[in-house]
Design an enzyme around this catalytic site. Structure first.
Site, PDB file in Angstrom:
ATOM      1  N   ASP A   1     -19.573   8.775   4.270  1.00 33.55           N
ATOM      2  CA  ASP A   1     -18.308   9.095   3.588  1.00 33.55           C
ATOM      3  C   ASP A   1     -18.478   9.229   2.071  1.00 33.55           C
ATOM      4  O   ASP A   1     -17.996  10.181   1.459  1.00 33.55           O
ATOM      5  CB  ASP A   1     -17.255   8.023   3.881  1.00 33.55           C
ATOM      6  CG  ASP A   1     -16.677   8.143   5.277  1.00 33.55           C
ATOM      7  OD1 ASP A   1     -16.674   9.253   5.838  1.00 33.55           O
ATOM      8  OD2 ASP A   1     -16.224   7.112   5.814  1.00 33.55           O
TER       9      ASP A   1
ATOM     10  N   ARG B   1      -2.348  -4.782  -6.097  1.00 32.92           N
ATOM     11  CA  ARG B   1      -3.475  -5.042  -7.007  1.00 32.92           C
ATOM     12  C   ARG B   1      -4.565  -5.911  -6.367  1.00 32.92           C
ATOM     13  O   ARG B   1      -5.762  -5.707  -6.589  1.00 32.92           O
ATOM     14  CB  ARG B   1      -2.932  -5.699  -8.290  1.00 32.92           C
ATOM     15  CG  ARG B   1      -4.006  -5.847  -9.350  1.00 32.92           C
ATOM     16  CD  ARG B   1      -3.503  -6.568 -10.599  1.00 32.92           C
ATOM     17  NE  ARG B   1      -4.657  -6.971 -11.388  1.00 32.92           N
ATOM     18  CZ  ARG B   1      -4.967  -6.508 -12.576  1.00 32.92           C
ATOM     19  NH1 ARG B   1      -4.193  -5.651 -13.180  1.00 32.92           N
ATOM     20  NH2 ARG B   1      -6.048  -6.925 -13.215  1.00 32.92           N
ATOM     21  N   ALA B   2      -4.149  -6.872  -5.550  1.00 29.68           N
ATOM     22  CA  ALA B   2      -5.135  -7.797  -4.950  1.00 29.68           C
ATOM     23  C   ALA B   2      -6.162  -7.042  -4.117  1.00 29.68           C
ATOM     24  O   ALA B   2      -7.332  -7.429  -4.052  1.00 29.68           O
ATOM     25  CB  ALA B   2      -4.418  -8.831  -4.091  1.00 29.68           C
TER      26      ALA B   2
ATOM     27  N   ARG C   1      -1.512   0.144  -5.585  1.00 28.74           N
ATOM     28  CA  ARG C   1      -0.159  -0.424  -5.496  1.00 28.74           C
ATOM     29  C   ARG C   1      -0.243  -1.936  -5.309  1.00 28.74           C
ATOM     30  O   ARG C   1       0.436  -2.699  -5.992  1.00 28.74           O
ATOM     31  CB  ARG C   1       0.584   0.248  -4.336  1.00 28.74           C
ATOM     32  CG  ARG C   1       1.945  -0.320  -4.076  1.00 28.74           C
ATOM     33  CD  ARG C   1       2.623   0.383  -2.931  1.00 28.74           C
ATOM     34  NE  ARG C   1       1.901   0.229  -1.662  1.00 28.74           N
ATOM     35  CZ  ARG C   1       2.333   0.688  -0.509  1.00 28.74           C
ATOM     36  NH1 ARG C   1       3.472   1.348  -0.445  1.00 28.74           N
ATOM     37  NH2 ARG C   1       1.625   0.503   0.600  1.00 28.74           N
TER      38      ARG C   1
ATOM     39  N   TYR D   1      -5.757  16.124   2.764  1.00 28.77           N
ATOM     40  CA  TYR D   1      -5.914  17.555   3.072  1.00 28.77           C
ATOM     41  C   TYR D   1      -4.815  18.107   3.976  1.00 28.77           C
ATOM     42  O   TYR D   1      -4.915  19.241   4.434  1.00 28.77           O
ATOM     43  CB  TYR D   1      -7.306  17.867   3.641  1.00 28.77           C
ATOM     44  CG  TYR D   1      -7.677  17.117   4.891  1.00 28.77           C
ATOM     45  CD1 TYR D   1      -7.352  17.608   6.148  1.00 28.77           C
ATOM     46  CD2 TYR D   1      -8.362  15.912   4.818  1.00 28.77           C
ATOM     47  CE1 TYR D   1      -7.682  16.922   7.287  1.00 28.77           C
ATOM     48  CE2 TYR D   1      -8.703  15.213   5.955  1.00 28.77           C
ATOM     49  CZ  TYR D   1      -8.366  15.727   7.189  1.00 28.77           C
ATOM     50  OH  TYR D   1      -8.684  15.032   8.317  1.00 28.77           O
TER      51      TYR D   1
ATOM     52  N   LYS E   1     -14.052   1.851  12.209  1.00 29.04           N
ATOM     53  CA  LYS E   1     -15.281   1.850  11.401  1.00 29.04           C
ATOM     54  C   LYS E   1     -15.879   0.447  11.225  1.00 29.04           C
ATOM     55  O   LYS E   1     -17.099   0.288  11.208  1.00 29.04           O
ATOM     56  CB  LYS E   1     -15.023   2.494  10.029  1.00 29.04           C
ATOM     57  CG  LYS E   1     -14.781   4.000  10.139  1.00 29.04           C
ATOM     58  CD  LYS E   1     -14.643   4.656   8.780  1.00 29.04           C
ATOM     59  CE  LYS E   1     -14.282   6.128   8.950  1.00 29.04           C
ATOM     60  NZ  LYS E   1     -14.182   6.866   7.700  1.00 29.04           N
TER      61      LYS E   1
HETATM   62  P1  NAP Z   1      -5.886   3.308   4.007  1.00 25.26           P
HETATM   63  O1  NAP Z   1      -7.118   2.492   4.179  1.00 25.26           O
HETATM   64  O2  NAP Z   1      -4.716   3.050   4.889  1.00 25.26           O
HETATM   65  O3  NAP Z   1      -5.425   3.198   2.456  1.00 25.26           O
HETATM   66  C1  NAP Z   1      -4.207   3.769   2.039  1.00 25.26           C
HETATM   67  C2  NAP Z   1      -4.103   3.663   0.526  1.00 25.26           C
HETATM   68  O4  NAP Z   1      -2.898   4.353   0.117  1.00 25.26           O
HETATM   69  C3  NAP Z   1      -3.967   2.227  -0.003  1.00 25.26           C
HETATM   70  O5  NAP Z   1      -4.602   2.138  -1.257  1.00 25.26           O
HETATM   71  C4  NAP Z   1      -2.441   2.087  -0.136  1.00 25.26           C
HETATM   72  O6  NAP Z   1      -2.053   1.099  -1.070  1.00 25.26           O
HETATM   73  C5  NAP Z   1      -2.074   3.454  -0.648  1.00 25.26           C
HETATM   74  N1  NAP Z   1      -0.655   3.767  -0.437  1.00 25.26           N
HETATM   75  C6  NAP Z   1      -0.028   4.010   0.743  1.00 25.26           C
HETATM   76  N2  NAP Z   1       1.292   4.238   0.545  1.00 25.26           N
HETATM   77  C7  NAP Z   1       1.495   4.119  -0.817  1.00 25.26           C
HETATM   78  C8  NAP Z   1       2.636   4.236  -1.650  1.00 25.26           C
HETATM   79  N3  NAP Z   1       3.858   4.514  -1.143  1.00 25.26           N
HETATM   80  N4  NAP Z   1       2.479   4.061  -2.986  1.00 25.26           N
HETATM   81  C9  NAP Z   1       1.260   3.784  -3.513  1.00 25.26           C
HETATM   82  N5  NAP Z   1       0.135   3.653  -2.762  1.00 25.26           N
HETATM   83  C10 NAP Z   1       0.254   3.815  -1.427  1.00 25.26           C
HETATM   84  O7  NAP Z   1      -6.212   4.860   4.196  1.00 25.26           O
HETATM   85  P2  NAP Z   1      -7.606   5.657   3.990  1.00 25.26           P
HETATM   86  O8  NAP Z   1      -8.333   5.702   5.276  1.00 25.26           O
HETATM   87  O9  NAP Z   1      -8.298   5.118   2.786  1.00 25.26           O
HETATM   88  O10 NAP Z   1      -7.058   7.151   3.727  1.00 25.26           O
HETATM   89  C11 NAP Z   1      -6.271   7.458   2.591  1.00 25.26           C
HETATM   90  C12 NAP Z   1      -5.962   8.952   2.558  1.00 25.26           C
HETATM   91  O11 NAP Z   1      -7.172   9.684   2.465  1.00 25.26           O
HETATM   92  C13 NAP Z   1      -5.262   9.481   3.817  1.00 25.26           C
HETATM   93  O12 NAP Z   1      -4.347  10.470   3.413  1.00 25.26           O
HETATM   94  C14 NAP Z   1      -6.383  10.119   4.616  1.00 25.26           C
HETATM   95  O13 NAP Z   1      -5.938  11.184   5.444  1.00 25.26           O
HETATM   96  C15 NAP Z   1      -7.274  10.658   3.507  1.00 25.26           C
HETATM   97  N6  NAP Z   1      -8.693  10.759   3.867  1.00 25.26           N
HETATM   98  C16 NAP Z   1      -9.320  11.955   3.660  1.00 25.26           C
HETATM   99  C17 NAP Z   1     -10.667  12.080   3.953  1.00 25.26           C
HETATM  100  C18 NAP Z   1     -11.353  13.388   3.732  1.00 25.26           C
HETATM  101  O14 NAP Z   1     -12.448  13.608   4.277  1.00 25.26           O
HETATM  102  N7  NAP Z   1     -10.803  14.285   2.933  1.00 25.26           N
HETATM  103  C19 NAP Z   1     -11.385  10.979   4.453  1.00 25.26           C
HETATM  104  C20 NAP Z   1     -10.708   9.770   4.631  1.00 25.26           C
HETATM  105  C21 NAP Z   1      -9.360   9.666   4.330  1.00 25.26           C
HETATM  106  P3  NAP Z   1      -1.773  -0.426  -0.609  1.00 25.26           P
HETATM  107  O15 NAP Z   1      -3.134  -1.081  -0.540  1.00 25.26           O
HETATM  108  O16 NAP Z   1      -0.898  -0.980  -1.663  1.00 25.26           O
HETATM  109  O17 NAP Z   1      -1.113  -0.362   0.747  1.00 25.26           O
END
Ligand code: NAP
Length: 284
Positions: free
Chosen positions: A109, A162-163, A160, A225, A73
């Site tokens: 989004d 904070r920064a 998780r 999902y 993206k």
């Molecule tokens: P991303 O950029 O990789 O962000 C992941 C997030 O999850 C970060 O805030 C991360 O925290 C946190 N995280 C991961 N493991 C963790 C743990 N063990 N404890 C606490 N926090 C944790 O991913 P993303 O693209 O934003 O997607 C996130 C989720 O949303 C995924 O499951 C994805 O499939 C879903 N999603 C759904 C849609 C939809 O249309 N429904 C669209 C996009 C994404 P840290 O910063 O501390 O690593």
């Protein structure tokens, strides 16, 4: 006399990997409903490749539009000739239009997420809805910006790390950063709780969260999902809160992209949701 629709060019979802994406199922349903012979394809682009050159190859091959998913993206944003205000604000593009050799970028989004909520509570007054957001990744960025545009008066954000939450402070007005371990207390008085972390996803630990402090009739949204009925949504349902599952965002961001390419907002029908549930091996 039935008029045939104006023929469209090819459409695609670009990612790496991309074979898991449900976007072809969704968009091909809408193309078929419009009587279009055009197809929407999964289109992998290796992150090592020259991304803009790959997009120009697609334009030459007859593509008129593409969605963009992880990890491209931000690369897509950098490759555009022109971007919408939403894409500019996020520095990320999820929808590309190929127009006469030019690459035009948008990002659906955040508005797609909000549209998913509005389907469930069409009369919600966002300006009176304090929200708690868990997570500060790519999806959170789009959601926070959309909540800011909707006028949410207090956006409480915990992550998780904070920064990473602090780095999002300028995305909207009234963002208040808290500590991850304080999330239960920060839910107190909120009318909206959103999980944007990957916690609760298949293969990941569950999200531990106490929802009892939320306002009565609060909305609880989980964008995960796979599975659809996450531990957070199960707890919210048991507490009598209004639940919005991850298909709300998935389907509505797709509908907004489809409208950009065709000029028509497609219907999110029960039949389409049923097809997705079957593909996910889920039940409503
Ligand atoms: P991303 O950029 O990789 O962000 C992941 C997030 O999850 C970060 O805030 C991360 O925290 C946190 N995280 C991961 N493991 C963790 C743990 N063990 N404890 C606490 N926090 C944790 O991913 P993303 O693209 O934003 O997607 C996130 C989720 O949303 C995924 O499951 C994805 O499939 C879903 N999603 C759904 C849609 C939809 O249309 N429904 C669209 C996009 C994404 P840290 O910063 O501390 O690593």
């Amino acid at each position: 006399m039935t008029l045939s629709p104006q023929p469209l060019g090819r459409l695609a979802i670009i990612g790496w990997p991309v074979s898991h994406s449900r976007s072809p199922l969704i968009h091909n349903y809408w193309l078929a409903a419009q009587g279009q012979s055009a197809r929407y394809e999964a289109y992998p682009i290796d992150p090592q490749d020259d991304f803009r050159a790959a997009l120009l190859d697609m334009a030459a091959a007859g593509f008129i539009g593409a969605n963009v998913t992880v990890p491209h993206k931000e690369a897509a944003f950098a490759a555009m000739d022109e971007v919408s205000a939403a894409a500019q604000n996020l520095g990320a593009v999820n929808t590309i239009s190929f127009q006469n050799g030019r690459l035009i970028g948008d990002n659906t989004d955040g508005d797609g997420f909000l549209a998913g909520l509005q389907t469930v509570t069409p009369n919600q007054d966002w300006q009176k809805t304090p929200a708690l957001i868990l997570g500060a990744g790519g999806a959170a960025r789009a959601i926070i910006a959309a909540l800011g545009r909707a006028g949410v008066p207090d956006i409480r954000l915990v992550n998780r790390t904070r920064a990473k939450a602090e780095a999002l402070s300028d995305l909207a007005a009234h963002i208040n950063i808290g500590d991850w371990q304080d999330r239960d207390g920060l839910a107190e008085g909120c009318g909206l709780l959103i999980n944007t972390t990957s916690l609760g996803m298949a293969g990941q630990p569950p999200l531990n969260m106490v929802v009892q402090g939320l306002q009565k009739n609060a909305l609880v949204s989980d964008i995960v999902y796979t599975p659809l009925h996450t531990p957070l949504l199960r707890a919210a349902q048991a507490g009598g809160f209004i639940c919005v599952d991850g298909l709300g965002m998935l389907l509505n961001q797709a509908a907004l992209s489809f409208e950009i390419w065709t000029g028509t907002r497609p219907d999110i029908t029960p039949e389409l949701r049923g097809l997705l549930l079957a593909d996910l091996d889920e039940k409503d």
